[in-house]
Design a protein around this motif. Structure first.
Motif, PDB file in Angstrom:
ATOM      1  N   ALA A 154       0.833  -1.202   0.000  1.00 10.91           N
ATOM      2  CA  ALA A 154       0.000   0.000   0.000  1.00 10.91           C
ATOM      3  C   ALA A 154       0.869   1.254   0.000  1.00 10.91           C
ATOM      4  CB  ALA A 154      -0.937  -0.005   1.202  1.00 10.91           C
ATOM      5  N   LEU A 155       1.990   1.211   0.711  1.00  7.23           N
ATOM      6  CA  LEU A 155       2.907   2.359   0.701  1.00  7.23           C
ATOM      7  C   LEU A 155       3.495   2.563  -0.693  1.00  7.23           C
ATOM      8  CD1 LEU A 155       4.671   1.744   4.109  1.00  7.23           C
ATOM      9  CD2 LEU A 155       3.112   3.632   3.563  1.00  7.23           C
ATOM     10  N   GLY A 156       3.806   1.476  -1.385  1.00  5.45           N
ATOM     11  CA  GLY A 156       4.282   1.581  -2.760  1.00  5.45           C
ATOM     12  C   GLY A 156       3.238   2.204  -3.669  1.00  5.45           C
ATOM     13  N   ASP A 157       1.978   1.814  -3.478  1.00  2.00           N
ATOM     14  CA  ASP A 157       0.883   2.413  -4.258  1.00  2.00           C
ATOM     15  C   ASP A 157       0.759   3.901  -3.964  1.00  2.00           C
ATOM     16  OD1 ASP A 157       0.345  -0.090  -5.312  1.00  2.00           O
ATOM     17  OD2 ASP A 157      -1.441  -0.432  -4.061  1.00  2.00           O
ATOM     18  N   LEU A 158       0.930   4.278  -2.702  1.00  2.00           N
ATOM     19  CA  LEU A 158       0.864   5.693  -2.339  1.00  2.00           C
ATOM     20  C   LEU A 158       1.961   6.484  -3.042  1.00  2.00           C
ATOM     21  CD1 LEU A 158      -0.249   8.048  -0.614  1.00  2.00           C
ATOM     22  CD2 LEU A 158       1.431   7.375   1.137  1.00  2.00           C
ATOM     23  N   VAL A 159       3.183   5.990  -3.001  1.00  2.56           N
ATOM     24  CA  VAL A 159       4.304   6.700  -3.634  1.00  2.56           C
ATOM     25  C   VAL A 159       4.054   6.848  -5.135  1.00  2.56           C
ATOM     26  CG1 VAL A 159       6.762   6.569  -4.181  1.00  2.56           C
ATOM     27  CG2 VAL A 159       5.977   6.089  -1.854  1.00  2.56           C
ATOM     28  N   ALA A 160       3.568   5.811  -5.788  1.00  6.61           N
ATOM     29  CA  ALA A 160       3.259   5.899  -7.222  1.00  6.61           C
ATOM     30  C   ALA A 160       2.181   6.947  -7.469  1.00  6.61           C
ATOM     31  CB  ALA A 160       2.816   4.538  -7.747  1.00  6.61           C
ATOM     32  N   TRP A 161       1.166   6.977  -6.623  1.00  5.82           N
ATOM     33  CA  TRP A 161       0.089   7.949  -6.747  1.00  5.82           C
ATOM     34  C   TRP A 161       0.616   9.368  -6.545  1.00  5.82           C
ATOM     35  CZ3 TRP A 161      -2.228  11.407  -3.369  1.00  5.82           C
ATOM     36  CH2 TRP A 161      -3.476  11.913  -3.749  1.00  5.82           C
ATOM     37  N   LEU A 162       1.498   9.555  -5.553  1.00  3.18           N
ATOM     38  CA  LEU A 162       2.074  10.878  -5.322  1.00  3.18           C
ATOM     39  C   LEU A 162       2.865  11.351  -6.538  1.00  3.18           C
ATOM     40  CD1 LEU A 162       3.372  10.474  -1.657  1.00  3.18           C
ATOM     41  CD2 LEU A 162       1.459  11.922  -2.420  1.00  3.18           C
ATOM     42  N   ARG A 163       3.584  10.461  -7.186  1.00  2.00           N
ATOM     43  CA  ARG A 163       4.385  10.833  -8.356  1.00  2.00           C
ATOM     44  C   ARG A 163       3.505  11.265  -9.526  1.00  2.00           C
ATOM     45  NH1 ARG A 163       8.654   6.378  -6.896  1.00  2.00           N
ATOM     46  NH2 ARG A 163      10.199   7.746  -5.924  1.00  2.00           N
ATOM     47  N   ASP A 164       2.322  10.667  -9.649  1.00  2.00           N
ATOM     48  CA  ASP A 164       1.381  11.076 -10.699  1.00  2.00           C
ATOM     49  C   ASP A 164       0.792  12.443 -10.398  1.00  2.00           C
ATOM     50  OD1 ASP A 164       1.614   8.947 -12.416  1.00  2.00           O
ATOM     51  OD2 ASP A 164      -0.100   7.867 -11.590  1.00  2.00           O
ATOM     52  N   GLY A 165       0.623  12.736  -9.125  1.00  2.00           N
ATOM     53  CA  GLY A 165       0.094  14.025  -8.723  1.00  2.00           C
ATOM     54  C   GLY A 165      -1.396  14.152  -8.946  1.00  2.00           C
ATOM     55  N   PRO A 166      -2.144  14.269  -7.860  1.00  2.83           N
ATOM     56  CA  PRO A 166      -3.584  14.452  -7.998  1.00  2.83           C
ATOM     57  C   PRO A 166      -3.898  15.822  -8.604  1.00  2.83           C
ATOM     58  CG  PRO A 166      -2.935  14.716  -5.715  1.00  2.83           C
ATOM     59  CD  PRO A 166      -1.717  14.257  -6.469  1.00  2.83           C
ATOM     60  N   THR A 167      -4.924  15.873  -9.421  1.00  6.61           N
ATOM     61  CA  THR A 167      -5.373  17.125 -10.021  1.00  6.61           C
ATOM     62  C   THR A 167      -6.002  17.968  -8.929  1.00  6.61           C
ATOM     63  OG1 THR A 167      -5.780  15.912 -12.031  1.00  6.61           O
ATOM     64  CG2 THR A 167      -6.857  18.014 -11.861  1.00  6.61           C
ATOM     65  N   GLY A 217      -3.155  19.781  -8.764  1.00  6.33           N
ATOM     66  CA  GLY A 217      -1.736  20.044  -8.503  1.00  6.33           C
ATOM     67  C   GLY A 217      -0.853  19.593  -9.657  1.00  6.33           C
ATOM     68  N   ARG A 218       0.405  19.956  -9.562  1.00  2.00           N
ATOM     69  CA  ARG A 218       1.381  19.525 -10.564  1.00  2.00           C
ATOM     70  C   ARG A 218       2.647  19.117  -9.818  1.00  2.00           C
ATOM     71  NH1 ARG A 218       2.680  24.052 -12.707  1.00  2.00           N
ATOM     72  NH2 ARG A 218       4.819  24.086 -12.038  1.00  2.00           N
ATOM     73  N   VAL A 219       2.976  17.855  -9.872  1.00  5.02           N
ATOM     74  CA  VAL A 219       4.133  17.323  -9.157  1.00  5.02           C
ATOM     75  C   VAL A 219       5.335  17.332 -10.086  1.00  5.02           C
ATOM     76  CG1 VAL A 219       5.101  15.256  -8.061  1.00  5.02           C
ATOM     77  CG2 VAL A 219       2.718  15.901  -7.640  1.00  5.02           C
ATOM     78  N   SER A 220       6.448  17.907  -9.575  1.00  7.19           N
ATOM     79  CA  SER A 220       7.680  17.906 -10.364  1.00  7.19           C
ATOM     80  C   SER A 220       8.691  16.900  -9.835  1.00  7.19           C
ATOM     81  CB  SER A 220       8.294  19.309 -10.397  1.00  7.19           C
ATOM     82  OG  SER A 220       8.624  19.740  -9.095  1.00  7.19           O
ATOM     83  N   GLY A 221       8.466  16.379  -8.634  1.00  6.87           N
ATOM     84  CA  GLY A 221       9.371  15.388  -8.075  1.00  6.87           C
ATOM     85  C   GLY A 221       8.926  14.958  -6.696  1.00  6.87           C
ATOM     86  N   VAL A 222       9.385  13.770  -6.291  1.00 15.40           N
ATOM     87  CA  VAL A 222       9.058  13.228  -4.965  1.00 15.40           C
ATOM     88  C   VAL A 222      10.329  12.614  -4.385  1.00 15.40           C
ATOM     89  CG1 VAL A 222       7.629  11.633  -3.639  1.00 15.40           C
ATOM     90  CG2 VAL A 222       6.690  12.702  -5.704  1.00 15.40           C
ATOM     91  N   ASP A 223      10.747  13.104  -3.232  1.00 14.89           N
ATOM     92  CA  ASP A 223      11.871  12.526  -2.500  1.00 14.89           C
ATOM     93  C   ASP A 223      11.285  11.557  -1.471  1.00 14.89           C
ATOM     94  OD1 ASP A 223      13.610  14.274  -3.854  1.00 14.89           O
ATOM     95  OD2 ASP A 223      13.318  15.823  -2.329  1.00 14.89           O
ATOM     96  N   VAL A 224      11.776  10.307  -1.464  1.00 20.13           N
ATOM     97  CA  VAL A 224      11.179   9.272  -0.620  1.00 20.13           C
ATOM     98  C   VAL A 224      12.224   8.674   0.308  1.00 20.13           C
ATOM     99  CG1 VAL A 224       9.954   7.069  -0.612  1.00 20.13           C
ATOM    100  CG2 VAL A 224       9.498   8.727  -2.426  1.00 20.13           C
ATOM    101  N   GLU A 225      11.859   8.547   1.590  1.00 19.62           N
ATOM    102  CA  GLU A 225      12.653   7.821   2.577  1.00 19.62           C
ATOM    103  C   GLU A 225      11.778   6.681   3.070  1.00 19.62           C
ATOM    104  OE1 GLU A 225      13.627  10.476   5.759  1.00 19.62           O
ATOM    105  OE2 GLU A 225      14.478  11.964   4.409  1.00 19.62           O
ATOM    106  N   ARG A 226      12.312   5.480   3.087  1.00 18.07           N
ATOM    107  CA  ARG A 226      11.558   4.300   3.532  1.00 18.07           C
ATOM    108  C   ARG A 226      12.228   3.677   4.752  1.00 18.07           C
ATOM    109  NH1 ARG A 226       8.485   2.324  -1.180  1.00 18.07           N
ATOM    110  NH2 ARG A 226       9.028   3.632  -2.943  1.00 18.07           N
ATOM    111  N   SER A 227      11.394   3.093   5.614  1.00 15.67           N
ATOM    112  CA  SER A 227      11.923   2.334   6.735  1.00 15.67           C
ATOM    113  C   SER A 227      11.030   1.115   6.940  1.00 15.67           C
ATOM    114  CB  SER A 227      12.006   3.182   8.000  1.00 15.67           C
ATOM    115  OG  SER A 227      10.730   3.667   8.365  1.00 15.67           O
ATOM    116  N   GLY A 228      11.559   0.119   7.567  1.00 14.22           N
ATOM    117  CA  GLY A 228      10.832  -1.146   7.691  1.00 14.22           C
ATOM    118  C   GLY A 228      10.910  -1.877   6.373  1.00 14.22           C
ATOM    119  N   ASP A 229       9.839  -2.524   5.962  1.00 14.53           N
ATOM    120  CA  ASP A 229       9.797  -3.278   4.714  1.00 14.53           C
ATOM    121  C   ASP A 229       9.306  -2.456   3.531  1.00 14.53           C
ATOM    122  OD1 ASP A 229       8.546  -6.035   6.612  1.00 14.53           O
ATOM    123  OD2 ASP A 229      10.604  -5.609   6.035  1.00 14.53           O
TER     124      ASP A 229
END
Length: 80
Positions: free
Chosen positions: A52-65, A67-79
């Motif tokens: 689900a976290l992977g799905d969230l990151v993919a969704w953030l990169r697409d950018g909800p209308t 808005g306009r996303v130019s980039g996403v910096d991601v830090e992960r912990s755990g699995d």
């Protein structure tokens, strides 16, 4: 429990991005929050299942209308 911290760059403040992100967190069954940062980015912190976290990151990169996303910096912990 896995965790993701993402900083979203682009036109993401004042366009409903945080509200759309909170809704998406619920849809994906994640706990988390989205907050405006002083530099114009939005910070998203979420915990939950790695897939689900992977799905969230993919969704953030697409950018909800509208808005306009130019980039996403991601830090992960755990699995995440």
């Amino acid at each position: 429990m896995s965790r993701v911290r993402a900083v979203v760059h682009g036109r993401v403040q004042g366009v409903g991005f945080r509200a759309a992100t909170r809704e998406r967190l619920g849809v994906l069954g994640l706990d988390g929050e989205a907050a405006n940062l002083p530099d114009g980015t939005v910070e998203v912190v979420a915990t939950g299942r790695p897939d689900a976290l992977g799905d969230l990151v993919a969704w953030l990169r697409d950018g909800p209308t509208p808005g306009r996303v130019s980039g996403v910096d991601v830090e992960r912990s755990g699995d995440a």
